[in-house]
Design a protein around this motif. Structure first.
Motif, short mmCIF file in Angstrom:
data_model
loop_
_atom_site.label_atom_id
_atom_site.label_comp_id
_atom_site.label_asym_id
_atom_site.label_seq_id
_atom_site.Cartn_x
_atom_site.Cartn_y
_atom_site.Cartn_z
N ILE A 1 0.87 -1.17 0.00
CA ILE A 1 0.00 0.00 0.00
C ILE A 1 0.91 1.22 0.00
O ILE A 1 1.75 1.39 0.90
CB ILE A 1 -0.91 0.03 1.23
CG1 ILE A 1 -1.82 -1.21 1.25
CG2 ILE A 1 -1.76 1.30 1.24
CD1 ILE A 1 -2.62 -1.35 2.54
N ALA B 1 0.74 5.04 0.31
CA ALA B 1 -0.27 5.99 0.79
C ALA B 1 0.26 7.41 0.84
O ALA B 1 1.31 7.69 1.45
CB ALA B 1 -0.77 5.58 2.17
N LEU C 1 -7.14 1.47 7.27
CA LEU C 1 -5.96 0.61 7.24
C LEU C 1 -5.96 -0.35 8.42
O LEU C 1 -5.65 -1.53 8.28
CB LEU C 1 -4.69 1.46 7.24
CG LEU C 1 -4.38 2.19 5.93
CD1 LEU C 1 -3.19 3.13 6.12
CD2 LEU C 1 -4.11 1.23 4.79
N THR D 1 -8.39 -2.98 7.71
CA THR D 1 -7.86 -3.89 6.68
C THR D 1 -6.87 -4.86 7.27
O THR D 1 -6.88 -6.06 6.96
CB THR D 1 -7.19 -3.07 5.56
OG1 THR D 1 -8.15 -2.19 4.99
CG2 THR D 1 -6.63 -3.98 4.47
N LEU E 1 3.53 -1.22 4.00
CA LEU E 1 2.96 0.12 3.93
C LEU E 1 4.09 1.12 3.70
O LEU E 1 5.03 1.20 4.50
CB LEU E 1 2.22 0.47 5.22
CG LEU E 1 1.67 1.90 5.33
CD1 LEU E 1 0.62 2.16 4.26
CD2 LEU E 1 1.09 2.17 6.72
N ILE F 1 -0.80 -0.97 -4.66
CA ILE F 1 -1.93 -0.05 -4.74
C ILE F 1 -1.45 1.34 -4.33
O ILE F 1 -0.96 1.53 -3.22
CB ILE F 1 -3.09 -0.46 -3.81
CG1 ILE F 1 -3.52 -1.91 -4.07
CG2 ILE F 1 -4.26 0.49 -3.98
CD1 ILE F 1 -4.24 -2.13 -5.36
N LEU G 1 -2.37 5.23 -3.49
CA LEU G 1 -3.47 6.10 -3.07
C LEU G 1 -2.96 7.53 -3.00
O LEU G 1 -2.01 7.82 -2.26
CB LEU G 1 -3.99 5.69 -1.69
CG LEU G 1 -4.54 4.28 -1.51
CD1 LEU G 1 -4.78 4.01 -0.04
CD2 LEU G 1 -5.82 4.11 -2.29
N PHE H 1 -11.12 -0.67 0.71
CA PHE H 1 -10.19 -1.69 1.16
C PHE H 1 -10.87 -3.03 1.37
O PHE H 1 -10.23 -4.09 1.23
CB PHE H 1 -9.48 -1.24 2.43
CG PHE H 1 -8.29 -0.35 2.16
CD1 PHE H 1 -7.13 -0.88 1.64
CD2 PHE H 1 -8.35 1.01 2.41
CE1 PHE H 1 -6.04 -0.06 1.37
CE2 PHE H 1 -7.27 1.83 2.16
CZ PHE H 1 -6.10 1.29 1.63
#
Length: 240
Positions: free
Chosen positions: A45, A47, A65, A68, A86, A140, A142, A205
């Motif tokens: 992720i 972010a 998060l 998730t 992350l 992913i 964001l 998510f």
């Protein structure tokens, strides 16, 4: 009669999967490798925690998060196979969590919004982490705005796509606007970008976790889906 019943059940299950696959995203498996049952998959992720994410956006993202993390840690498939990472970025990018399973450790780092949008360094961190590994990598991104250096971020994303499944979610306003969606499409490919409306992070998510579960099961051979491609199911409850 028994064979016919079995066939009909299979058809219903297959149709159910297909009906939930409205937003398809490219299955980026450039190496052509196939995971064995129980093999690890790296889930990154990336972010945005720049100043524009402050307030409700960051509060809701932190909550989503954590939710998730708990969902993955409780899932009988993903808790053993998904190595979650992350990476957060503002003026700088940091690996807040290195890829590892969430078994016994579902807590997530708390993100604080400040500074600029150094997406280039964030993608470079991911590239460094995936280079040379033999595992499947899903990334992913964001973000709610343009990066500090759009051209170098674009170059970094293009390099990463040769090693990973890369997709992006643009964080828009409540109507899905106020964000440069065309740049996101250029970053990861037209079919690999979507827009989140407002702060609907938890539904987003939740769908990503569902997509990861299906992906792991397909790669491991537990589920056979013809013409399969990785996708985030689109239930229209987070997307504009």
């Amino acid at each position: 009669m028994l064979r016919l019943t079995t066939f009909l059940i299979f058809c219903l299950v297959f149709i159910g999967f297909e009906a939930n696959a409205q937003l398809r995203l490219q299955y980026g498996n450039p190496s052509g490798k196939t995971a064995t049952l129980g093999a690890k998959i790296n889930f990154f992720i990336v972010a945005d925690r720049s100043g524009s994410m402050s307030g409700e956006k960051m509060d809701k993202l932190n909550a989503a998060l954590q939710d998730t993390w708990q969902k993955i840690a409780a899932d009988p498939v993903l808790k053993q196979t998904a190595q979650v990472a992350l990476i957060a970025f503002d003026d700088y990018a940091t690996m807040e969590r290195s890829p590892s399973t969430l078994t016994g450790n579902p807590q997530q780092p708390f993100l604080v919004a400040t500074g600029g949008t150094n997406l280039t360094d964030a993608l470079a961190l991911v590239e460094s982490a995936v280079t040379g590994n033999s595992q499947e990598n899903v990334v992913i991104i964001l973000s709610d705005g343009l990066p500090n250096d759009p051209s170098t971020a674009l170059q970094a994303a293009q390099r990463l796509q040769s090693r990973a499944i890369v997709q992006a979610v643009a964080i828009g306003d409540a109507q899905g606007g106020g964000v440069d969606f065309s740049y996101m499409q250029n970053l990861v490919g037209q079919n690999n970008a979507a827009v989140l409306s407002g702060t609907k992070f938890k539904p987003l998510f939740s769908d990503i976790v569902d997509a990861l579960r299906l992906h792991v099961n397909v790669l491991g051979g537990k589920i056979l889906v013809p013409n399969y491609s990785f996708y985030i199911p689109n239930n229209n409850h987070w997307k504009k």
